[in-house]
Design a protein around this motif. Structure first.
Motif, PDB file in Angstrom:
ATOM      1  N   PRO A 187       4.195  59.769  17.958  1.00 34.12           N
ATOM      2  CA  PRO A 187       5.019  58.564  18.121  1.00 34.12           C
ATOM      3  C   PRO A 187       5.714  58.449  19.466  1.00 34.12           C
ATOM      4  O   PRO A 187       5.911  57.336  19.970  1.00 34.12           O
ATOM      5  CB  PRO A 187       6.030  58.694  16.973  1.00 34.12           C
ATOM      6  N   ALA A 188       6.071  59.561  20.093  1.00 36.04           N
ATOM      7  CA  ALA A 188       6.805  59.505  21.367  1.00 36.04           C
ATOM      8  C   ALA A 188       6.038  58.748  22.442  1.00 36.04           C
ATOM      9  O   ALA A 188       6.641  58.155  23.351  1.00 36.04           O
ATOM     10  CB  ALA A 188       7.109  60.927  21.843  1.00 36.04           C
ATOM     11  N   LEU A 190       4.676  55.983  22.250  1.00 36.92           N
ATOM     12  CA  LEU A 190       4.911  54.539  22.151  1.00 36.92           C
ATOM     13  C   LEU A 190       6.026  54.077  23.081  1.00 36.92           C
ATOM     14  O   LEU A 190       6.150  52.880  23.353  1.00 36.92           O
ATOM     15  CB  LEU A 190       5.243  54.166  20.700  1.00 36.92           C
ATOM     16  N   ALA A 191       6.834  55.006  23.576  1.00 35.53           N
ATOM     17  CA  ALA A 191       7.924  54.643  24.476  1.00 35.53           C
ATOM     18  C   ALA A 191       7.412  54.053  25.787  1.00 35.53           C
ATOM     19  O   ALA A 191       8.147  53.354  26.495  1.00 35.53           O
ATOM     20  CB  ALA A 191       8.801  55.869  24.764  1.00 35.53           C
ATOM     21  N   ALA A 192       6.148  54.305  26.124  1.00 38.52           N
ATOM     22  CA  ALA A 192       5.569  53.784  27.367  1.00 38.52           C
ATOM     23  C   ALA A 192       4.819  52.481  27.152  1.00 38.52           C
ATOM     24  O   ALA A 192       4.231  51.944  28.105  1.00 38.52           O
ATOM     25  CB  ALA A 192       4.623  54.829  27.972  1.00 38.52           C
ATOM     26  N   LEU A 193       4.841  51.946  25.926  1.00 42.21           N
ATOM     27  CA  LEU A 193       4.054  50.756  25.607  1.00 42.21           C
ATOM     28  C   LEU A 193       4.947  49.594  25.182  1.00 42.21           C
ATOM     29  O   LEU A 193       6.155  49.745  24.972  1.00 42.21           O
ATOM     30  CB  LEU A 193       3.061  51.082  24.484  1.00 42.21           C
ATOM     31  N   THR A 194       4.314  48.412  25.034  1.00 40.65           N
ATOM     32  CA  THR A 194       5.031  47.195  24.646  1.00 40.65           C
ATOM     33  C   THR A 194       4.871  46.944  23.152  1.00 40.65           C
ATOM     34  O   THR A 194       3.753  47.014  22.620  1.00 40.65           O
ATOM     35  CB  THR A 194       4.481  45.984  25.425  1.00 40.65           C
ATOM     36  N   LEU A 195       5.966  46.651  22.481  1.00 31.50           N
ATOM     37  CA  LEU A 195       5.956  46.324  21.052  1.00 31.50           C
ATOM     38  C   LEU A 195       5.714  44.835  20.859  1.00 31.50           C
ATOM     39  O   LEU A 195       6.365  44.002  21.500  1.00 31.50           O
ATOM     40  CB  LEU A 195       7.297  46.719  20.422  1.00 31.50           C
ATOM     41  N   LEU A 196       4.785  44.499  19.977  1.00 30.82           N
ATOM     42  CA  LEU A 196       4.495  43.115  19.617  1.00 30.82           C
ATOM     43  C   LEU A 196       5.053  42.853  18.216  1.00 30.82           C
ATOM     44  O   LEU A 196       4.747  43.595  17.279  1.00 30.82           O
ATOM     45  CB  LEU A 196       2.987  42.865  19.635  1.00 30.82           C
ATOM     46  N   THR A 200       8.580  36.465  11.635  1.00 33.72           N
ATOM     47  CA  THR A 200       8.591  36.562  10.175  1.00 33.72           C
ATOM     48  C   THR A 200       8.543  38.002   9.686  1.00 33.72           C
ATOM     49  O   THR A 200       8.690  38.240   8.487  1.00 33.72           O
ATOM     50  CB  THR A 200       7.401  35.785   9.589  1.00 33.72           C
ATOM     51  N   ARG A 201       8.306  38.987  10.586  1.00 32.38           N
ATOM     52  CA  ARG A 201       8.201  40.387  10.173  1.00 32.38           C
ATOM     53  C   ARG A 201       8.990  41.285  11.133  1.00 32.38           C
ATOM     54  O   ARG A 201       8.516  42.348  11.539  1.00 32.38           O
ATOM     55  CB  ARG A 201       6.740  40.833  10.122  1.00 32.38           C
ATOM     56  N   LYS A 202      10.212  40.896  11.469  1.00 36.46           N
ATOM     57  CA  LYS A 202      10.981  41.597  12.499  1.00 36.46           C
ATOM     58  C   LYS A 202      11.503  42.954  12.042  1.00 36.46           C
ATOM     59  O   LYS A 202      11.916  43.773  12.866  1.00 36.46           O
ATOM     60  CB  LYS A 202      12.146  40.726  12.976  1.00 36.46           C
ATOM     61  N   THR A 203      11.519  43.230  10.748  1.00 37.69           N
ATOM     62  CA  THR A 203      12.054  44.512  10.275  1.00 37.69           C
ATOM     63  C   THR A 203      10.987  45.600  10.183  1.00 37.69           C
ATOM     64  O   THR A 203      11.324  46.765   9.956  1.00 37.69           O
ATOM     65  CB  THR A 203      12.708  44.357   8.889  1.00 37.69           C
ATOM     66  N   ASP A 204       9.708  45.259  10.348  1.00 40.45           N
ATOM     67  CA  ASP A 204       8.644  46.248  10.130  1.00 40.45           C
ATOM     68  C   ASP A 204       8.757  47.445  11.081  1.00 40.45           C
ATOM     69  O   ASP A 204       8.538  48.590  10.674  1.00 40.45           O
ATOM     70  CB  ASP A 204       7.266  45.589  10.295  1.00 40.45           C
ATOM     71  N   TRP A 205       9.087  47.180  12.357  1.00 43.32           N
ATOM     72  CA  TRP A 205       9.169  48.265  13.337  1.00 43.32           C
ATOM     73  C   TRP A 205      10.289  49.244  12.974  1.00 43.32           C
ATOM     74  O   TRP A 205      10.078  50.457  12.931  1.00 43.32           O
ATOM     75  CB  TRP A 205       9.386  47.685  14.726  1.00 43.32           C
ATOM     76  N   ILE A 214      11.873  58.681  13.057  1.00 35.19           N
ATOM     77  CA  ILE A 214      12.010  58.593  14.525  1.00 35.19           C
ATOM     78  C   ILE A 214      12.822  57.347  14.887  1.00 35.19           C
ATOM     79  O   ILE A 214      12.402  56.516  15.684  1.00 35.19           O
ATOM     80  CB  ILE A 214      10.621  58.557  15.205  1.00 35.19           C
ATOM     81  N   ARG A 215      14.000  57.226  14.323  1.00 34.33           N
ATOM     82  CA  ARG A 215      14.791  56.002  14.472  1.00 34.33           C
ATOM     83  C   ARG A 215      15.182  55.706  15.914  1.00 34.33           C
ATOM     84  O   ARG A 215      15.412  54.551  16.273  1.00 34.33           O
ATOM     85  CB  ARG A 215      16.059  56.112  13.627  1.00 34.33           C
ATOM     86  N   ARG A 216      15.322  56.720  16.762  1.00 38.02           N
ATOM     87  CA  ARG A 216      15.808  56.508  18.131  1.00 38.02           C
ATOM     88  C   ARG A 216      14.722  56.042  19.102  1.00 38.02           C
ATOM     89  O   ARG A 216      15.005  55.709  20.251  1.00 38.02           O
ATOM     90  CB  ARG A 216      16.437  57.795  18.665  1.00 38.02           C
ATOM     91  N   LEU A 217      13.480  56.015  18.672  1.00 39.00           N
ATOM     92  CA  LEU A 217      12.372  55.646  19.566  1.00 39.00           C
ATOM     93  C   LEU A 217      12.502  54.193  20.028  1.00 39.00           C
ATOM     94  O   LEU A 217      12.751  53.298  19.231  1.00 39.00           O
ATOM     95  CB  LEU A 217      11.037  55.843  18.838  1.00 39.00           C
ATOM     96  N   ARG A 218      12.311  53.983  21.337  1.00 36.81           N
ATOM     97  CA  ARG A 218      12.395  52.636  21.904  1.00 36.81           C
ATOM     98  C   ARG A 218      11.162  52.376  22.762  1.00 36.81           C
ATOM     99  O   ARG A 218      10.825  53.181  23.635  1.00 36.81           O
ATOM    100  CB  ARG A 218      13.641  52.484  22.781  1.00 36.81           C
ATOM    101  N   PRO A 219      10.479  51.249  22.569  1.00 36.89           N
ATOM    102  CA  PRO A 219       9.351  50.900  23.438  1.00 36.89           C
ATOM    103  C   PRO A 219       9.864  50.406  24.783  1.00 36.89           C
ATOM    104  O   PRO A 219      11.030  50.031  24.916  1.00 36.89           O
ATOM    105  CB  PRO A 219       8.651  49.777  22.669  1.00 36.89           C
TER     106      PRO A 219
END
Length: 302
Positions: A187-188, A190-196, A200-205, A214-219
């Motif tokens: 999962p780490a 993903l920090a170098a990538l863009t989240l799409l 209507t599904r904003k809570t999925d991430w 891994i709650r602290r992970l940020r794209p």
């Protein structure tokens, strides 16, 4: 003698005959089960019941294969063309019936990603019934007489007057274009990538991160779209990664347009239900049985 034959015909287990013909033509209970959208055990039980009804063994069974007996070969030669003729007659009558339709109320993304790719199977089975797809993001309304059956995720916002049926179980996966996901082994990355994301599904991430611990992970960036269909197309085109339901991904994963680099990290999701309108016609119940058969098909491996 004619009375005895008539009584036999009245009690002939036609579903068992259908299972036998599928197994005989395939020389495999497993392949027959896939053709009929049932389990291996269901085919085996149906064939066994037919053998008990006829009083003869139709298959020789071994550990990894089945083989027709002489009686089974005779029954296949006689019953196969007869059942094919009955099916052809049914298709001809259905095709000539005028004005038969079923109106299906679904959300746009579900229509594009799940329903439409499978509709050719329904049309082939019921050529005289026209499926009419009505897309809406609003909850189904019992006072709305423009639809016969509605499909939605979850049990919230359904009117009490609709007959509810559990339909499709679902999970959400991390996906992206294969070339983008190639380097994602944990999962780490993903920090170098863009989240799409879809509005209507904003809570999925956040739900997926919580489930994965891994709650602290940020794209590095985020792009927001109106609908999930746009999100998935953007993911296919390599703009970034997303978390999306398997129900909407199956075809893209199978065809290699999307890849799931972390298949063990699956987010449980609410299942789909369908509701049948009180004024629905008989065609609707045929469609609902077809929906059930599609839901029973084995999930494609990720």
């Amino acid at each position: 003698m004619s009375d005895k034959i008539s009584r036999m015909a009245a009690h002939l287990p036609l579903n068992a005959v259908r299972a036998f013909l599928a197994a005989a033509r395939r020389q495999s209970f497993t392949l027959a089960a896939a053709d009929l959208h049932v389990t291996h055990g269901a085919v085996s039980r149906q064939v066994k019941s037919l053998e008990e009804y006829l009083g003869v063994a139709l298959f020789e069974r071994s550990v990894r294969q089945v083989r027709l007996t002489a009686a089974g070969q005779r029954f296949l030669a006689d019953a196969g063309p007869a059942l094919d003729q009955v099916a052809a007659a049914a298709r001809q009558v259905m095709a000539q019936a005028a004005g038969r339709a079923v109106r299906i109320n679904v959300r746009p993304t579900f229509a594009v990603r799940w329903l439409i790719p499978r509709l050719s199977d329904f049309v082939a089975q019921y050529p005289g019934i026209e499926p009419r797809i009505l897309t809406s993001i609003a909850p189904p309304d019992a006072s709305d007489v423009t639809y016969d059956i509605a499909i939605r995720r979850g049990l919230e916002h359904w009117p009490d007057s609709l007959a509810m049926h559990p339909f499709l179980e679902d999970e959400a996966l991390l996906v992206g274009a294969p070339r983008l996901m190639r380097g994602v082994t944990e999962p780490a990355a993903l920090a170098a990538l863009t989240l799409l994301e879809a509005k209507t599904r904003k809570t999925d991430w956040d739900d997926w991160k919580k489930h994965a611990g891994i709650r602290r992970l940020r794209p590095k960036a985020q792009i927001l779209f109106d609908h999930s269909h746009f999100v998935l197309q953007a993911a296919i085109d390599g703009l970034g990664f997303t978390i999306a339901p398997i129900s909407l991904l199956a075809n893209d994963l199978a065809e290699g347009r999307l890849a799931c680099p972390l298949p063990d990290l699956r987010l449980p999701m609410g299942r789909y239900y369908y509701g049948i309108h009180p004024s629905a016609n008989s065609e609707t119940h045929l469609f609902s049985r077809w929906l059930d058969s599609q839901a029973r098909q084995p999930a494609r491996p990720v």
